[in-house]
Design a protein around this motif. Structure first.
Motif, PDB file in Angstrom:
ATOM      1  N   LYS A  25      49.655  20.790  32.735  1.00  0.00           N
ATOM      2  CA  LYS A  25      49.417  21.975  33.577  1.00  0.00           C
ATOM      3  C   LYS A  25      49.903  21.661  34.998  1.00  0.00           C
ATOM      4  O   LYS A  25      49.601  20.584  35.524  1.00  0.00           O
ATOM      5  CB  LYS A  25      47.913  22.266  33.576  1.00  0.00           C
ATOM      6  CG  LYS A  25      47.519  23.531  34.302  1.00  0.00           C
ATOM      7  CD  LYS A  25      46.010  23.765  34.144  1.00  0.00           C
ATOM      8  CE  LYS A  25      45.603  25.131  34.658  1.00  0.00           C
ATOM      9  NZ  LYS A  25      44.163  25.376  34.565  1.00  0.00           N
ATOM     10  N   TYR A  26      50.631  22.570  35.612  1.00  0.00           N
ATOM     11  CA  TYR A  26      51.115  22.266  36.959  1.00  0.00           C
ATOM     12  C   TYR A  26      51.088  23.493  37.848  1.00  0.00           C
ATOM     13  O   TYR A  26      51.095  24.637  37.383  1.00  0.00           O
ATOM     14  CB  TYR A  26      52.542  21.688  36.920  1.00  0.00           C
ATOM     15  CG  TYR A  26      53.612  22.665  36.485  1.00  0.00           C
ATOM     16  CD1 TYR A  26      53.991  22.764  35.148  1.00  0.00           C
ATOM     17  CD2 TYR A  26      54.239  23.499  37.415  1.00  0.00           C
ATOM     18  CE1 TYR A  26      54.970  23.663  34.749  1.00  0.00           C
ATOM     19  CE2 TYR A  26      55.226  24.391  37.022  1.00  0.00           C
ATOM     20  CZ  TYR A  26      55.587  24.471  35.687  1.00  0.00           C
ATOM     21  OH  TYR A  26      56.542  25.362  35.299  1.00  0.00           O
ATOM     22  N   GLN A  27      51.063  23.202  39.154  1.00  0.00           N
ATOM     23  CA  GLN A  27      51.324  24.252  40.135  1.00  0.00           C
ATOM     24  C   GLN A  27      52.224  23.659  41.208  1.00  0.00           C
ATOM     25  O   GLN A  27      52.060  22.508  41.599  1.00  0.00           O
ATOM     26  CB  GLN A  27      50.046  24.849  40.732  1.00  0.00           C
ATOM     27  CG  GLN A  27      49.232  23.933  41.566  1.00  0.00           C
ATOM     28  CD  GLN A  27      47.988  24.618  42.154  1.00  0.00           C
ATOM     29  OE1 GLN A  27      47.273  23.982  42.902  1.00  0.00           O
ATOM     30  NE2 GLN A  27      47.685  25.849  41.836  1.00  0.00           N
ATOM     31  N   THR A  28      53.210  24.439  41.637  1.00  0.00           N
ATOM     32  CA  THR A  28      54.117  23.976  42.681  1.00  0.00           C
ATOM     33  C   THR A  28      54.152  25.041  43.773  1.00  0.00           C
ATOM     34  O   THR A  28      54.450  26.199  43.504  1.00  0.00           O
ATOM     35  CB  THR A  28      55.539  23.767  42.127  1.00  0.00           C
ATOM     36  OG1 THR A  28      55.944  24.945  41.435  1.00  0.00           O
ATOM     37  CG2 THR A  28      55.612  22.591  41.183  1.00  0.00           C
TER      38      THR A  28
ATOM     39  N   ALA B 158      46.760  17.514  34.902  1.00  0.00           N
ATOM     40  CA  ALA B 158      47.298  18.575  35.762  1.00  0.00           C
ATOM     41  C   ALA B 158      47.991  17.912  36.953  1.00  0.00           C
ATOM     42  O   ALA B 158      47.654  16.781  37.331  1.00  0.00           O
ATOM     43  CB  ALA B 158      46.196  19.496  36.272  1.00  0.00           C
ATOM     44  N   VAL B 159      48.958  18.643  37.506  1.00  0.00           N
ATOM     45  CA  VAL B 159      49.638  18.188  38.722  1.00  0.00           C
ATOM     46  C   VAL B 159      49.655  19.357  39.697  1.00  0.00           C
ATOM     47  O   VAL B 159      50.052  20.466  39.340  1.00  0.00           O
ATOM     48  CB  VAL B 159      51.094  17.750  38.440  1.00  0.00           C
ATOM     49  CG1 VAL B 159      51.842  17.497  39.746  1.00  0.00           C
ATOM     50  CG2 VAL B 159      51.122  16.495  37.568  1.00  0.00           C
ATOM     51  N   SER B 160      49.201  19.097  40.911  1.00  0.00           N
ATOM     52  CA  SER B 160      49.315  20.111  41.965  1.00  0.00           C
ATOM     53  C   SER B 160      50.234  19.548  43.042  1.00  0.00           C
ATOM     54  O   SER B 160      49.969  18.489  43.615  1.00  0.00           O
ATOM     55  CB  SER B 160      47.942  20.439  42.546  1.00  0.00           C
ATOM     56  OG  SER B 160      48.099  21.436  43.528  1.00  0.00           O
TER      57      SER B 160
ATOM     58  N   LEU C 215      54.438  11.110  37.738  1.00  0.00           N
ATOM     59  CA  LEU C 215      54.761  12.274  36.906  1.00  0.00           C
ATOM     60  C   LEU C 215      55.162  11.906  35.488  1.00  0.00           C
ATOM     61  O   LEU C 215      54.814  12.575  34.527  1.00  0.00           O
ATOM     62  CB  LEU C 215      55.936  13.043  37.528  1.00  0.00           C
ATOM     63  CG  LEU C 215      55.691  13.765  38.842  1.00  0.00           C
ATOM     64  CD1 LEU C 215      56.986  14.361  39.348  1.00  0.00           C
ATOM     65  CD2 LEU C 215      54.648  14.850  38.663  1.00  0.00           C
TER      66      LEU C 215
ATOM     67  N   CYS D 120      56.708  18.246  34.256  1.00  0.00           N
ATOM     68  CA  CYS D 120      55.410  18.675  33.726  1.00  0.00           C
ATOM     69  C   CYS D 120      55.595  19.583  32.505  1.00  0.00           C
ATOM     70  O   CYS D 120      54.854  19.470  31.523  1.00  0.00           O
ATOM     71  CB  CYS D 120      54.600  19.391  34.801  1.00  0.00           C
ATOM     72  SG  CYS D 120      54.016  18.281  36.080  1.00  0.00           S
TER      73      CYS D 120
ATOM     74  N   VAL E 247      59.361  18.532  39.760  1.00  0.00           N
ATOM     75  CA  VAL E 247      57.978  18.337  39.295  1.00  0.00           C
ATOM     76  C   VAL E 247      57.702  19.279  38.113  1.00  0.00           C
ATOM     77  O   VAL E 247      57.148  18.871  37.080  1.00  0.00           O
ATOM     78  CB  VAL E 247      56.977  18.609  40.455  1.00  0.00           C
ATOM     79  CG1 VAL E 247      55.540  18.660  39.952  1.00  0.00           C
ATOM     80  CG2 VAL E 247      57.131  17.554  41.554  1.00  0.00           C
ATOM     81  N   ALA E 248      58.130  20.533  38.280  1.00  0.00           N
ATOM     82  CA  ALA E 248      57.871  21.530  37.235  1.00  0.00           C
ATOM     83  C   ALA E 248      58.580  21.154  35.928  1.00  0.00           C
ATOM     84  O   ALA E 248      58.005  21.285  34.838  1.00  0.00           O
ATOM     85  CB  ALA E 248      58.337  22.905  37.707  1.00  0.00           C
TER      86      ALA E 248
END
Ligand code: NAD
Length: 478
Positions: free
Chosen positions: A243-246, A220-222, A213, A237, A233-234
């Protein structure tokens, strides 16, 4: 079996420590050894993924699709082998695990087909002789961080759309799903996935997860996992503008109204609450029952729970197996003990014949606790559900929404007007009538609201939006 990293098309055994994995169904059986990575392996994966991006992102969608179809075919052939490794590694019953691997096959095929679908729109220009349109373009290198509870389906519902959109991937699975991850990547490697497109790095989240991270050039991080880790994580990022999604925790409610078909309802509530030993983010963990049928509901629930069989995950007749690990056992048992001390135990089921020493926890339903009690408010992530009474639909929906989480919610009724009000008013990303809280299909968007999610969606067409950028193009041909 030993875990291995797959980086740039090479198998590497990292040497930053080992963990022996015991079968949670039988602690006397060693299933395999994890070889842990350090920062240097994450760096190698970064180099491999960014090099591979140059060629993979330039392939046509049809070529990328052909690879995903091969991965799907190879996975289907090895379905039983992979399911067995996962069942032994994290305790999910083999019948459920086979279904999960098949879901992975279907996800790969679904996203393979996207390789040859339209990927933009033509938007009329206000100027003459100008063609204006959008197209999806790949993001770059995507970091994928996954939990252990769906060791095959969750990684695939991230990896497949990431790849078809032209990205390359660095995947860090959960420690307690790493043997499964190694086997799965072995299957994909044998199916000819080009080197560097998918890179597997095995290790501890607190060590290599943070390196991934904080230090890697990611586009991007998923992430799927607990809310606490997801928020971390959020934060990282957001600071790095990645760009991220958690997708995170849940405390999912099932509401049962007086007019529900109780035979069907009870079996769906038991399935939602106790399949996978309650270790689903969408598990039913609050059961809200309208007063008029409360006593009958309890009576029928107790009866139905008496036939729920708990046992070794490889026994295809068991309904639930053990929880996944020692730390899971400790954490869930703290809630079981809390229930024993502070709540009324409505039923503790889980008929078991002969079972080995393992991380077994009997499925339990507790009642008579205040709505603010930890049993009602905290994610337990085990086979423990709490029963609450509601005087009518209004109170039921208010109890349903009284949580920081918002992943999935169900209503059991035969009244269409309540059904539609519930679909509007329940604060959850997935709202289901006369269906259990778990079990959203692979072709439909998956995700939550409130503290369950960063509000994007996985699966279905929604995943394509996450794994690509929209470019707005204009061409004057005058
Ligand atoms: P977890 O948060 O402990 O770990 C998830 C992943 O994050 C693992 O790969 C872990 O190694 C990694 N990680 C840990 N610390 C990290 C760090 N500092 N930096 C980067 N990565 C790090 O969760 P878990 O115990 O593996 O999974 C259970 C949780 O997952 C539950 O809360 C469950 O509700 C949630 N879950 C959510 C969904 C969903 O779609 N909403 C689906 C499945 C599971």
């Amino acid at each position: 079996m030993s875990s291995q990293n797959w980086i740039g098309g090479e198998w590497v055994t990292p040497n930053a420590g080992t963990i022996v994995i015991k079968n949670p169904s039988n602690l006397n059986e060693e299933v395999g050894v994890l070889h842990l990575s350090d920062a240097s392996h994450v760096r190698q994966a970064e180099d491999a993924a960014s090099t591979a991006f140059n060629s993979w992102s330039r392939q046509t969608g049809a070529v990328r699709a052909s690879h995903l179809y091969k991965m799907a075919a190879a996975l289907e052939v090895k379905l039983d082998d992979l399911a067995m490794i996962a069942s032994k590694e994290m305790g999910k019953p083999i019948t459920e695990m086979r279904g999960e691997v098949m879901r992975g096959v279907n996800l790969l095929r679904y996203y393979a087909a996207e390789g040859v679908r339209a990927n933009g729109q033509v938007i009329p220009s206000s100027e003459a002789d100008v063609l204006q349109f959008t197209k999806r373009t790949p993001l770059g290198v995507v970091g994928i961080i996954t939990p252990w509870n769906f060791p095959v389906a969750i990684p695939i519902w991230k990896i497949a759309p990431a790849l078809i959109c032209g990205n390359t991937v660095i995947w860090k699975p959960a420690e307690f799903a790493s043997l499964t991850a190694s086997k799965m990547v072995e299957i994909f490697a044998a199916a000819g996935l080009p080197e560097g497109t998918l890179n597997l790095v095995i290790g501890k989240g607190s060590k290599i997860g943070d390196v991934l991270l904080e230090q890697v050039t990611l586009h991007a991080v998923s992430f799927t996992g607990s809310t606490a880790t997801g928020q971390h994580v959020a934060e990282v990022c957001a600071r790095r503008n990645i760009k991220y999604q958690t997708e995170m925790g849940g405390k999912n409610a099932a509401i049962v109204l007086n007019d529900a078909n109780l035979d069907k309802t009870i079996s769906m509530i038991i399935s939602g609450g106790f399949r996978s030993a309650g270790q689903k983010c969408t598990a039913t963990s609050r059961i809200i029952v309208e007063n008029g049928i409360y006593d009958r509901f309890v009576e029928m629930l107790i009866k139905a729970m008496s036939s729920v069989k708990m046992g070794d995950s490889l026994d295809s007749s068991v309904y639930l197996g053990p929880v996944a690990s020692e730390s899971q056992h400790k954490s869930v048992m703290s809630y079981v003990n809390l229930a024993r001390e502070q709540a009324e135990i409505v039923v503790e089921g889980g008929r078991s014949e002969s079972i080995n020493e393992g991380y077994y926890i009997r499925p339990l339903v507790a009642a008579s606790v205040d709505v603010n009690h930890p049993l009602v408010q905290e994610e337990i992530f085990g086979p423990v559900a709490t029963l609450l009474k509601a005087s009518d639909f209004e109170e039921a929906i208010s109890l349903c929404n009284r949580t920081v989480f918002g992943l999935s919610a169900s209503l059991f009724t035969s009244d269409l007007s309540y059904a539609h009000r519930f679909l509007d008013e329940a604060q959850a990303g997935m709202v289901r009538v006369n269906q259990e809280t778990a079990g959203v299909e692979y072709q439909a968007p998956f995700g939550g609201v409130k503290m369950s999610s960063s509000h994007s969606r996985e699966q279905g067409q929604a995943a394509l939006d996450f794994y690509s950028e929209i470019k707005t193009c204009a061409v004057s041909y005058a």
